[in-house]
Design a protein around this motif. Structure first.
Motif, PDB file in Angstrom:
ATOM      1  N   VAL A  72       0.851  -1.193   0.000  1.00  0.00           N
ATOM      2  CA  VAL A  72       0.000   0.000   0.000  1.00  0.00           C
ATOM      3  C   VAL A  72       0.889   1.246   0.000  1.00  0.00           C
ATOM      4  O   VAL A  72       1.900   1.300   0.703  1.00  0.00           O
ATOM      5  N   ALA A  73       0.500   2.261  -0.798  1.00  0.00           N
ATOM      6  CA  ALA A  73       1.312   3.480  -0.924  1.00  0.00           C
ATOM      7  C   ALA A  73       0.713   4.672  -0.192  1.00  0.00           C
ATOM      8  O   ALA A  73       1.419   5.636   0.121  1.00  0.00           O
ATOM      9  N   ARG A  74      -0.588   4.625   0.067  1.00  0.00           N
ATOM     10  CA  ARG A  74      -1.229   5.761   0.723  1.00  0.00           C
ATOM     11  C   ARG A  74      -2.623   5.345   1.176  1.00  0.00           C
ATOM     12  O   ARG A  74      -3.314   4.598   0.474  1.00  0.00           O
ATOM     13  N   ALA A  75      -3.030   5.854   2.329  1.00  0.00           N
ATOM     14  CA  ALA A  75      -4.398   5.627   2.806  1.00  0.00           C
ATOM     15  C   ALA A  75      -4.856   6.919   3.463  1.00  0.00           C
ATOM     16  O   ALA A  75      -4.345   7.292   4.525  1.00  0.00           O
ATOM     17  N   ALA A  76      -5.783   7.617   2.821  1.00  0.00           N
ATOM     18  CA  ALA A  76      -6.190   8.931   3.326  1.00  0.00           C
ATOM     19  C   ALA A  76      -7.524   9.330   2.710  1.00  0.00           C
ATOM     20  O   ALA A  76      -7.881   8.844   1.633  1.00  0.00           O
ATOM     21  N   PRO A  77      -8.240  10.246   3.381  1.00  0.00           N
ATOM     22  CA  PRO A  77      -9.480  10.763   2.779  1.00  0.00           C
ATOM     23  C   PRO A  77      -9.158  11.461   1.457  1.00  0.00           C
ATOM     24  O   PRO A  77      -8.142  12.153   1.348  1.00  0.00           O
ATOM     25  N   HIS A  78     -10.001  11.256   0.466  1.00  0.00           N
ATOM     26  CA  HIS A  78      -9.785  11.833  -0.863  1.00  0.00           C
ATOM     27  C   HIS A  78     -11.059  12.582  -1.232  1.00  0.00           C
ATOM     28  O   HIS A  78     -12.164  12.055  -1.091  1.00  0.00           O
ATOM     29  N   HIS A  79     -10.895  13.813  -1.717  1.00  0.00           N
ATOM     30  CA  HIS A  79     -12.069  14.674  -1.938  1.00  0.00           C
ATOM     31  C   HIS A  79     -12.370  14.906  -3.411  1.00  0.00           C
ATOM     32  O   HIS A  79     -13.172  15.766  -3.750  1.00  0.00           O
ATOM     33  N   TRP A  80     -11.694  14.167  -4.284  1.00  0.00           N
ATOM     34  CA  TRP A  80     -11.843  14.428  -5.717  1.00  0.00           C
ATOM     35  C   TRP A  80     -12.525  13.288  -6.458  1.00  0.00           C
ATOM     36  O   TRP A  80     -12.470  13.223  -7.682  1.00  0.00           O
ATOM     37  N   GLU A  81     -13.175  12.383  -5.722  1.00  0.00           N
ATOM     38  CA  GLU A  81     -13.950  11.350  -6.403  1.00  0.00           C
ATOM     39  C   GLU A  81     -15.306  11.938  -6.796  1.00  0.00           C
ATOM     40  O   GLU A  81     -15.587  13.114  -6.539  1.00  0.00           O
ATOM     41  N   LEU A 129      -8.771   4.990   8.877  1.00  0.00           N
ATOM     42  CA  LEU A 129      -9.572   5.775   7.923  1.00  0.00           C
ATOM     43  C   LEU A 129     -10.974   6.010   8.475  1.00  0.00           C
ATOM     44  O   LEU A 129     -11.509   7.121   8.393  1.00  0.00           O
ATOM     45  N   LEU A 130     -11.557   4.966   9.039  1.00  0.00           N
ATOM     46  CA  LEU A 130     -12.914   5.102   9.575  1.00  0.00           C
ATOM     47  C   LEU A 130     -12.955   6.109  10.722  1.00  0.00           C
ATOM     48  O   LEU A 130     -13.908   6.872  10.868  1.00  0.00           O
ATOM     49  N   GLU A 131     -11.878   6.138  11.528  1.00  0.00           N
ATOM     50  CA  GLU A 131     -11.824   7.114  12.640  1.00  0.00           C
ATOM     51  C   GLU A 131     -11.875   8.546  12.121  1.00  0.00           C
ATOM     52  O   GLU A 131     -12.325   9.452  12.813  1.00  0.00           O
ATOM     53  N   SER A 132     -11.399   8.761  10.876  1.00  0.00           N
ATOM     54  CA  SER A 132     -11.401  10.118  10.318  1.00  0.00           C
ATOM     55  C   SER A 132     -12.785  10.498   9.778  1.00  0.00           C
ATOM     56  O   SER A 132     -12.993  11.624   9.336  1.00  0.00           O
ATOM     57  N   GLY A 133     -13.716   9.564   9.778  1.00  0.00           N
ATOM     58  CA  GLY A 133     -15.099   9.890   9.420  1.00  0.00           C
ATOM     59  C   GLY A 133     -15.441   9.758   7.950  1.00  0.00           C
ATOM     60  O   GLY A 133     -16.485  10.254   7.517  1.00  0.00           O
ATOM     61  N   VAL A 134     -14.597   9.095   7.165  1.00  0.00           N
ATOM     62  CA  VAL A 134     -14.850   8.970   5.725  1.00  0.00           C
ATOM     63  C   VAL A 134     -16.169   8.233   5.453  1.00  0.00           C
ATOM     64  O   VAL A 134     -16.653   7.464   6.287  1.00  0.00           O
ATOM     65  N   HIS A 135     -16.719   8.505   4.275  1.00  0.00           N
ATOM     66  CA  HIS A 135     -18.015   7.907   3.916  1.00  0.00           C
ATOM     67  C   HIS A 135     -17.900   6.441   3.494  1.00  0.00           C
ATOM     68  O   HIS A 135     -18.908   5.729   3.482  1.00  0.00           O
ATOM     69  N   GLY A 191     -12.536   7.193   1.688  1.00  0.00           N
ATOM     70  CA  GLY A 191     -11.367   6.606   2.379  1.00  0.00           C
ATOM     71  C   GLY A 191     -10.513   5.775   1.440  1.00  0.00           C
ATOM     72  O   GLY A 191     -10.591   4.544   1.431  1.00  0.00           O
ATOM     73  N   THR A 192      -9.665   6.439   0.679  1.00  0.00           N
ATOM     74  CA  THR A 192      -8.890   5.730  -0.344  1.00  0.00           C
ATOM     75  C   THR A 192      -7.725   4.942   0.249  1.00  0.00           C
ATOM     76  O   THR A 192      -7.001   5.426   1.120  1.00  0.00           O
ATOM     77  N   VAL A 193      -7.567   3.735  -0.259  1.00  0.00           N
ATOM     78  CA  VAL A 193      -6.396   2.903   0.043  1.00  0.00           C
ATOM     79  C   VAL A 193      -5.770   2.580  -1.317  1.00  0.00           C
ATOM     80  O   VAL A 193      -6.355   1.843  -2.113  1.00  0.00           O
TER      81      VAL A 193
END
Ligand code: SF4
Length: 292
Positions: free
Chosen positions: A29-38, A89-95, A49-51
């Motif tokens: 895995v290279a990155r796991a973070a909220p993404h706002h451009w989908e 990711l879920l702790e950050s509140g992603v959909h 919550g992109t992985v």
């Protein structure tokens, strides 16, 4: 395990030798973070919550994530570590949990998803170049399928992705995805709960591919099928020296495609604005969310 997960049919023992996807049997895995451009129904106001999985079984010349797809940059993680990545990711509140380029990990991923039982929708976000029989392994484990259909004809599929049989496989895989999850259903806030979303990134000088892809969708899936027509193409890597994909898509090309698609009668379309063609849409692959 001898790997024939995807249409490349490498037949290699991935713990000994890598195939086209360039990774072994461990998740990388290279990155796991909220993404706002989908798409808006995926990103909402809290992000998706992109992985981002490393490696890729397609390897397009213009890949905007080439550092992780072609270079396989990333960190190997165990199944339990992947579950902890999901937890953070879920702790950050992603959909939702948005698994990006997961095709080459499907059997391992099916086991993790069966154990994890995600409280938010799971998105399978792929290139579309996969076997329907492999997608079947995810039945009941994925809520939202988000495949590309990149090409209709063999010639551009071979030229840009080295996969002349791309559409043959992608079309069967997409039909299997639709069989599993059907059309998109939204919650009261307009966030997707389930369903199929088909993406196509319009390539400069190749607008006939977009038209042929969506003609096929119209003829083979319900007209309510959610489609996402992307205009963010930016030349990267080898594509910079490969006309006509060595330039951005023109506004005229996109407007021609948009008009033809609207004339087909689709009821759920997402079109991108002109600002989409910037590198701001490309995440920074720095192991964010992976180095726990
Ligand atoms: S998943 Fe990777 S190793 Fe397996 S067949 Fe596909 S490209 Fe080859």
């Amino acid at each position: 395990m001898v790997c024939n997960i995807c249409p490349r049919n490498c037949g290699v023992q991935r713990n000994i030798k890598h195939g086209v996807c360039s990774v072994g049997e461990s998740f990388r895995v290279a990155r796991a973070a909220p993404h706002h451009w989908e798409e808006p129904c995926l990103s909402g106001d809290k992000g998706s919550g992109t992985v981002f999985f490393s490696g890729c079984n397609l390897g397009c010349v213009f890949c905007q994530n080439r550092d992780i797809s072609h270079g396989a940059f990333g960190k190997d993680v165990t199944p339990d570590e992947l579950k902890r990545i999901f937890d953070k990711l879920l702790e950050s509140g992603v959909h939702n949990l948005n698994l990006v380029t997961p095709t080459h990990f499907v059997p391992m991923l099916a086991r993790v998803l069966a154990e994890y039982n995600s409280p938010v929708p799971v998105i399978y976000n792929s290139s579309g170049y996969e076997k329907a029989e492999t997608v079947k392994m995810l039945e009941g484990l994925v809520d939202i399928y988000l495949p590309d259909i990149k090409y209709f004809d063999s010639a551009p599929a071979l030229k840009y992705s080295g996969a002349a049989d791309y559409f043959e496989y992608a079309s069967e895989a997409v039909l299997e995805m639709h069989r599993q999850v059907g059309e998109v259903e939204l919650d009261e806030n307009g966030i997707a709960k389930k369903g199929l979303i088909i993406r196509h990134m319009v390539l400069p000088g190749n607008i006939s591919q977009a038209v042929k892809v969506f003609e096929w969708v119209k003829d083979n899936l319900p007209i309510e099928t959610y489609i996402s027509v992307m205009r963010q193409y930016t030349p990267f890597g080898k594509a910079k020296d490969m006309p006509p994909v060595n330039r951005k898509l023109s506004a005229r090309e996109y407007s021609i495609v948009k008009a033809k698609i609207l004339a087909m009668g689709f009821e759920n379309c997402n079109f991108q604005s002109g600002e989409a063609a910037t590198e701001s849409f490309i995440p920074n692959f720095n192991l964010e969310g992976v180095d726990l």
